[in-house]
Design a protein around this motif. Structure first.
Motif, PDB file in Angstrom:
ATOM      1  N   ALA A  35      -8.335 -53.803   5.594  1.00 56.55           N
ATOM      2  CA  ALA A  35      -7.245 -54.242   6.473  1.00 56.55           C
ATOM      3  C   ALA A  35      -7.764 -55.134   7.590  1.00 56.55           C
ATOM      4  N   SER A  36      -8.910 -54.810   8.153  1.00 57.56           N
ATOM      5  CA  SER A  36      -9.467 -55.617   9.235  1.00 57.56           C
ATOM      6  C   SER A  36      -9.802 -57.025   8.757  1.00 57.56           C
TER       7      SER A  36
ATOM      8  N   SER B  78      -2.394 -45.156  -3.742  1.00 55.46           N
ATOM      9  CA  SER B  78      -2.441 -43.953  -2.896  1.00 55.46           C
ATOM     10  C   SER B  78      -3.025 -44.209  -1.511  1.00 55.46           C
ATOM     11  N   ASP B  79      -3.787 -45.279  -1.349  1.00 59.05           N
ATOM     12  CA  ASP B  79      -4.425 -45.551  -0.058  1.00 59.05           C
ATOM     13  C   ASP B  79      -4.007 -46.903   0.520  1.00 59.05           C
ATOM     14  N   VAL B  80      -4.303 -47.970  -0.207  1.00 57.42           N
ATOM     15  CA  VAL B  80      -4.095 -49.310   0.350  1.00 57.42           C
ATOM     16  C   VAL B  80      -2.617 -49.588   0.613  1.00 57.42           C
ATOM     17  N   GLU B  81      -1.790 -49.493  -0.406  1.00 62.43           N
ATOM     18  CA  GLU B  81      -0.380 -49.861  -0.238  1.00 62.43           C
ATOM     19  C   GLU B  81       0.345 -49.009   0.797  1.00 62.43           C
ATOM     20  N   PRO B  82       0.220 -47.672   0.780  1.00 67.34           N
ATOM     21  CA  PRO B  82       0.937 -46.872   1.786  1.00 67.34           C
ATOM     22  C   PRO B  82       0.514 -47.175   3.217  1.00 67.34           C
ATOM     23  N   ILE B  83      -0.800 -47.348   3.449  1.00 65.21           N
ATOM     24  CA  ILE B  83      -1.273 -47.605   4.808  1.00 65.21           C
ATOM     25  C   ILE B  83      -0.853 -48.999   5.266  1.00 65.21           C
ATOM     26  N   PHE B  84      -0.917 -49.980   4.386  1.00 66.73           N
ATOM     27  CA  PHE B  84      -0.472 -51.327   4.742  1.00 66.73           C
ATOM     28  C   PHE B  84       1.021 -51.326   5.061  1.00 66.73           C
ATOM     29  N   ALA B  85       1.810 -50.579   4.295  1.00 67.42           N
ATOM     30  CA  ALA B  85       3.255 -50.545   4.533  1.00 67.42           C
ATOM     31  C   ALA B  85       3.600 -49.835   5.833  1.00 67.42           C
ATOM     32  N   ALA B  86       2.789 -48.832   6.222  1.00 65.28           N
ATOM     33  CA  ALA B  86       3.091 -48.048   7.416  1.00 65.28           C
ATOM     34  C   ALA B  86       2.569 -48.691   8.694  1.00 65.28           C
ATOM     35  N   SER B  87       1.662 -49.668   8.576  1.00 68.37           N
ATOM     36  CA  SER B  87       1.047 -50.286   9.755  1.00 68.37           C
ATOM     37  C   SER B  87       1.736 -51.615  10.051  1.00 68.37           C
TER      38      SER B  87
ATOM     39  N   CYS C 137       1.126 -54.257  11.782  1.00 68.90           N
ATOM     40  CA  CYS C 137       0.355 -55.501  11.748  1.00 68.90           C
ATOM     41  C   CYS C 137      -0.058 -55.897  10.340  1.00 68.90           C
ATOM     42  N   LEU C 138       0.147 -54.989   9.355  1.00 65.49           N
ATOM     43  CA  LEU C 138      -0.288 -55.259   7.983  1.00 65.49           C
ATOM     44  C   LEU C 138       0.862 -55.448   7.010  1.00 65.49           C
ATOM     45  N   ALA C 139       2.040 -55.032   7.408  1.00 66.53           N
ATOM     46  CA  ALA C 139       3.180 -55.066   6.488  1.00 66.53           C
ATOM     47  C   ALA C 139       3.404 -56.487   5.975  1.00 66.53           C
ATOM     48  N   GLY C 140       3.450 -56.635   4.656  1.00 64.80           N
ATOM     49  CA  GLY C 140       3.744 -57.924   4.051  1.00 64.80           C
ATOM     50  C   GLY C 140       2.582 -58.882   3.967  1.00 64.80           C
ATOM     51  N   THR C 141       1.373 -58.447   4.354  1.00 64.10           N
ATOM     52  CA  THR C 141       0.236 -59.384   4.350  1.00 64.10           C
ATOM     53  C   THR C 141      -0.371 -59.566   2.970  1.00 64.10           C
ATOM     54  N   LEU C 142      -0.211 -58.590   2.074  1.00 59.76           N
ATOM     55  CA  LEU C 142      -0.756 -58.695   0.728  1.00 59.76           C
ATOM     56  C   LEU C 142       0.333 -59.117  -0.242  1.00 59.76           C
TER      57      LEU C 142
ATOM     58  N   SER D 161      -4.679 -49.983  15.271  1.00 60.17           N
ATOM     59  CA  SER D 161      -3.795 -50.729  14.381  1.00 60.17           C
ATOM     60  C   SER D 161      -3.273 -49.955  13.176  1.00 60.17           C
ATOM     61  N   LEU D 162      -4.037 -49.003  12.645  1.00 58.38           N
ATOM     62  CA  LEU D 162      -3.622 -48.354  11.398  1.00 58.38           C
ATOM     63  C   LEU D 162      -2.707 -47.164  11.638  1.00 58.38           C
ATOM     64  N   ARG D 163      -1.788 -46.983  10.703  1.00 55.24           N
ATOM     65  CA  ARG D 163      -0.877 -45.838  10.704  1.00 55.24           C
ATOM     66  C   ARG D 163      -0.982 -45.148   9.351  1.00 55.24           C
ATOM     67  N   LEU D 164      -0.961 -43.821   9.377  1.00 51.51           N
ATOM     68  CA  LEU D 164      -1.007 -43.038   8.152  1.00 51.51           C
ATOM     69  C   LEU D 164       0.393 -42.517   7.844  1.00 51.51           C
ATOM     70  N   PRO D 165       0.925 -42.810   6.660  1.00 54.15           N
ATOM     71  CA  PRO D 165       2.232 -42.267   6.283  1.00 54.15           C
ATOM     72  C   PRO D 165       2.109 -40.810   5.863  1.00 54.15           C
ATOM     73  N   SER D 166       3.217 -40.114   5.805  1.00 57.45           N
ATOM     74  CA  SER D 166       3.201 -38.688   5.484  1.00 57.45           C
ATOM     75  C   SER D 166       2.756 -38.421   4.053  1.00 57.45           C
ATOM     76  N   ASP D 167       2.915 -39.394   3.148  1.00 60.42           N
ATOM     77  CA  ASP D 167       2.498 -39.161   1.766  1.00 60.42           C
ATOM     78  C   ASP D 167       1.012 -39.428   1.557  1.00 60.42           C
TER      79      ASP D 167
END
Length: 417
Positions: free
Chosen positions: A83-84, A109-118, A120-125, A29-35
């Motif tokens: 995220a889970s 640096s961690d939570v917001e970028p990963i949530f935005a790139a994944s 299933c998580l985009a917009g959940t927070l 489920s998780l995606r890591l952005p380039s930043d």
């Protein structure tokens, strides 16, 4: 198609998907952005990360303690755990870091970028609009739960939030507050939840006072062992087994403690892939502890040769050597002290007391400590060069509010030597 077949297909469609272990869910489920990562895209956990992740999601484990170095991907595991819960198991989540600046860095640096790139998580927070006069960056809501990220310096922050899931990160950077240990204060916020989860991790700082070392010692103490490609025996990778030719730290290799063969860096990836966690105290239940260092990290900047070069550059300065010990080896720093020869020290002892004053003593003072049920008196003799001699100790038993106790003290202070 029969009615029975239709019914069966409809029921299958309503069946919830199988519950995945956290390690599987993260990779799916998780995606890591380039930043965030030099390897953007779907998360691929390192072999040693999987059991840590699965312990975090194991309902039979209440506490997870991680004594770690840098460069092992721990922040990704914490973000994956959050995220889970957001997607699969909504809960009240409280994350505690040493300072508010650490909190902002973790979120941005961690939570917001990963949530935005994944996906299933985009917009959940979403920002918590009920938190007045505060930056909503550190206070988020999601369907069925919430995420609060607070600094350990303010007891008010720790008192104000209940949590079923408590994340304590970099605990060795936390200071005791006016109301006591921030860890104890935070753990009290989970007391009402029978299914609570407490995740504590840190790079250790000082060995004698390290909170994460203490927590790991109370756990089942798992170590990550890798097989020797020559003899097949499993060992934890330790710095004492890393060797290199004189003056050539870049050529560092691992020496197997069993067969004593020299194993080059090229075998490291396969060794780590075949590694395993082993509990040194398997009798401990409900508290999984993990100890991991950068020697197993597959990163390009964590090869044994590069770490050896870092060590050579750091070894002559206690400050830089401490940084290497903490951040690379994941060990607490021990201040070096002079070793005392107890036999030689005992041989220097001199026979003196209040009944046999040393000749240099010119004055005697008495230190008085008043306790609830007694008064304690220590006699100190003083020489002209300010040398102090402990001459004796007396205890006057009895409550200090009794006249007899003070009269006995007066008699002691009137004593002539």
């Amino acid at each position: 198609m029969t009615i029975e077949t239709t019914r069966r297909m409809a029921m299958e469609a309503l069946r919830p998907p199988p519950r995945l272990r956290l390690s599987e869910w993260i990779e799916r489920s998780l995606r890591l952005p380039s930043d965030v990562s030099a390897l953007p895209g779907p998360v691929r956990l390192y072999p040693y990360q999987r059991e840590i992740a699965d312990a975090i999601s194991d309902p039979l484990i209440t506490r997870v303690s991680v004594q770690k170095s840098a460069r092992i991907g721990y922040s990704t595991l914490l973000t994956g755990a959050i995220a889970s819960h957001v997607v699969n198991d909504p809960a009240l989540i409280l994350a505690v870091l040493p300072t508010e600046e650490d909190c902002r860095r973790f979120v941005t640096s961690d939570v917001e970028p990963i949530f935005a790139a994944s996906p299933c998580l985009a917009g959940t927070l979403s920002g918590d609009l009920q938190e007045k006069n505060r930056n909503t960056m550190l206070s988020r809501r999601f369907a069925g739960g919430s995420l609060k990220v607070v600094g350990a310096k303010s007891p008010k922050n720790l008192r104000g939030h209940n949590a079923r899931v408590l994340i304590l990160d970099e605990v060795d950077g936390m200071d005791i507050t006016a109301e006591g240990s921030p860890i104890a204060l935070a753990e009290m916020r989970t007391a009402q939840f029978p299914d609570r989860k407490i995740i504590l991790g840190s790079t250790p700082v000082f060995e004698e006072t390290s909170l994460v070392i203490r927590a790991y010692a109370q756990s089942d103490q798992r170590i990550y062992e890798v097989p020797c490609p020559c003899c097949g025996s499993f060992h934890e990778l330790k710095w004492k087994d890393i060797q290199w030719p004189e003056g050539q730290p870049a050529k560092a290799a691992w020496r197997c403690p069993s067969c004593e063969e020299i194993v080059s860096e090229q075998h490291k990836t396969s060794m780590v892939a075949q590694g395993r966690w082993r509990a040194l105290r398997p009798e401990v239940e409900g508290h999984a502890g993990f100890k991991i260092n950068a020697l197993v990290a597959p990163l390009a900047n964590a090869t044994w040769g590069k770490l050896a070069v870092e060590f050579v550059a750091a070894k002559d300065d206690p400050n830089t050597l401490q940084t290497f010990t903490n951040l690379v080896l994941g060990e607490g720093w021990r201040e070096e002290g002079e070793e005392l020869d107890q036999t030689a020290l005992q041989a220097r002892a001199e026979p003196f007391s209040a009944d046999a004053l040393p000749e240099p003593v010119l004055a005697v003072t008495a230190g008085v400590d008043v306790q609830r049920d007694r008064i304690e008196v220590t006699y100190i003799g003083w020489a002209e060069d300010d040398t102090a001699y402990v001459l004796g100790h007396r205890v006057v038993w009895g409550a200090p509010d009794e006249n007899e106790t003070w009269r006995e003290l007066d008699d002691l202070l009137k004593h002539r030597f």
